[in-house]
Design a protein around this motif. Structure first.
Motif, short mmCIF file in Angstrom:
data_model
loop_
_atom_site.label_atom_id
_atom_site.label_comp_id
_atom_site.label_asym_id
_atom_site.label_seq_id
_atom_site.Cartn_x
_atom_site.Cartn_y
_atom_site.Cartn_z
N SER A 1 -12.69 6.73 -3.31
CA SER A 1 -12.29 5.66 -4.23
C SER A 1 -11.25 6.16 -5.22
O SER A 1 -10.27 5.46 -5.50
CB SER A 1 -13.51 5.12 -4.98
OG SER A 1 -14.40 4.52 -4.08
N ALA A 2 -11.45 7.36 -5.72
CA ALA A 2 -10.49 7.92 -6.67
C ALA A 2 -9.13 8.10 -6.00
O ALA A 2 -8.09 7.82 -6.61
CB ALA A 2 -11.00 9.25 -7.20
N ALA A 3 -9.12 8.53 -4.74
CA ALA A 3 -7.86 8.70 -4.03
C ALA A 3 -7.16 7.36 -3.84
O ALA A 3 -5.95 7.25 -4.01
CB ALA A 3 -8.11 9.37 -2.67
N TRP A 4 -7.92 6.32 -3.50
CA TRP A 4 -7.32 4.99 -3.32
C TRP A 4 -6.66 4.52 -4.61
O TRP A 4 -5.53 4.07 -4.63
CB TRP A 4 -8.36 3.98 -2.84
CG TRP A 4 -7.91 2.57 -3.00
CD1 TRP A 4 -8.37 1.65 -3.89
CD2 TRP A 4 -6.86 1.90 -2.28
NE1 TRP A 4 -7.69 0.46 -3.76
CE2 TRP A 4 -6.76 0.59 -2.78
CE3 TRP A 4 -6.00 2.28 -1.27
CZ2 TRP A 4 -5.84 -0.34 -2.30
CZ3 TRP A 4 -5.09 1.36 -0.78
CH2 TRP A 4 -5.02 0.07 -1.30
N GLY B 1 -3.11 5.29 -3.43
CA GLY B 1 -3.00 4.28 -2.39
C GLY B 1 -2.70 2.88 -2.90
O GLY B 1 -1.94 2.13 -2.30
N ARG B 2 -3.29 2.55 -4.01
CA ARG B 2 -3.15 1.21 -4.57
C ARG B 2 -1.76 1.03 -5.18
O ARG B 2 -1.19 1.97 -5.72
CB ARG B 2 -4.21 1.04 -5.66
CG ARG B 2 -4.31 -0.32 -6.21
CD ARG B 2 -5.47 -0.37 -7.19
NE ARG B 2 -5.82 -1.74 -7.45
CZ ARG B 2 -6.18 -2.18 -8.63
NH1 ARG B 2 -6.26 -1.36 -9.65
NH2 ARG B 2 -6.50 -3.43 -8.80
N VAL C 1 0.85 -1.20 0.00
CA VAL C 1 0.00 0.00 0.00
C VAL C 1 0.88 1.24 0.00
O VAL C 1 1.86 1.32 0.74
CB VAL C 1 -0.93 -0.01 1.23
CG1 VAL C 1 -1.74 1.27 1.31
CG2 VAL C 1 -1.86 -1.21 1.17
N ARG C 2 0.52 2.20 -0.83
CA ARG C 2 1.31 3.42 -0.95
C ARG C 2 0.71 4.56 -0.12
O ARG C 2 -0.45 4.54 0.23
CB ARG C 2 1.36 3.88 -2.42
CG ARG C 2 2.04 2.89 -3.33
CD ARG C 2 2.16 3.41 -4.73
NE ARG C 2 0.83 3.66 -5.31
CZ ARG C 2 0.62 4.41 -6.38
NH1 ARG C 2 1.62 4.99 -6.99
NH2 ARG C 2 -0.59 4.58 -6.85
N VAL D 1 -4.46 0.57 7.33
CA VAL D 1 -5.57 0.80 8.27
C VAL D 1 -6.20 2.16 8.02
O VAL D 1 -7.43 2.31 8.05
CB VAL D 1 -5.06 0.68 9.73
CG1 VAL D 1 -6.14 1.03 10.72
CG2 VAL D 1 -4.53 -0.71 9.99
N VAL D 2 -5.38 3.16 7.75
CA VAL D 2 -5.90 4.50 7.48
C VAL D 2 -6.71 4.49 6.19
O VAL D 2 -7.79 5.10 6.12
CB VAL D 2 -4.75 5.53 7.41
CG1 VAL D 2 -5.26 6.90 7.00
CG2 VAL D 2 -4.03 5.60 8.74
N TRP D 3 -6.21 3.79 5.17
CA TRP D 3 -6.97 3.70 3.92
C TRP D 3 -8.32 3.03 4.14
O TRP D 3 -9.34 3.47 3.59
CB TRP D 3 -6.18 2.94 2.86
CG TRP D 3 -5.21 3.80 2.13
CD1 TRP D 3 -3.86 3.73 2.17
CD2 TRP D 3 -5.52 4.90 1.25
NE1 TRP D 3 -3.30 4.70 1.38
CE2 TRP D 3 -4.30 5.43 0.80
CE3 TRP D 3 -6.70 5.47 0.82
CZ2 TRP D 3 -4.23 6.51 -0.07
CZ3 TRP D 3 -6.64 6.56 -0.05
CH2 TRP D 3 -5.42 7.06 -0.48
#
Length: 119
Positions: A54-57, A61-62, A32-33, A38-40
């Motif tokens: 979702s767009a941020a993930w 993040g992904r 995870v980036r 856990v925060v994500w």
């Protein structure tokens, strides 16, 4: 008509939220980036109905797609753990040869034939 558009939009946002949550939970923590996993998860659960979470993930993040694809095929499973078909496995062929010799009661040298698997 407006109710149908609203319902379809709500279903699409809900589907995106569920997909994002499952994708985040199934991603290994070390991949995870930007933020800890856990925060994500908390961000996605709390702000999931806002497509921005979702767009941020997916944006930051992904794990990067090219690194996921490279990991999927690079050296997995390790060579010593790969399955080898019996007719290509030298150890299996030797065990068959030894079993045939034991059954015949000889070592195969008298008949002049070469042991199986060694041409």
């Amino acid at each position: 008509m407006a109710v149908t558009v609203w319902s379809v939009t709500l279903l699409l946002v809900l589907a995106l939220w569920v997909y994002t949550f499952v994708d985040c939970v199934n991603t290994p923590e070390d991949r995870v980036r930007t933020l800890p996993k856990v925060v994500w998860v908390v961000v996605i659960v709390l702000f999931g109905m806002v497509p921005l979470a979702s767009a941020a993930w997916f944006a930051v993040g992904r794990p990067a797609r090219r690194s996921m694809e490279a990991d999927a095929f690079a050296g997995w499973p390790p060579p010593e753990e790969r399955w080898v078909p019996p007719d290509d496995n030298p150890a299996f062929l030797r065990s068959l040869d030894a079993a045939n010799r034991a059954r015949r009661g000889d070592d195969g040298a008298e008949s002049g034939e070469a042991p199986q698997g060694q041409d």
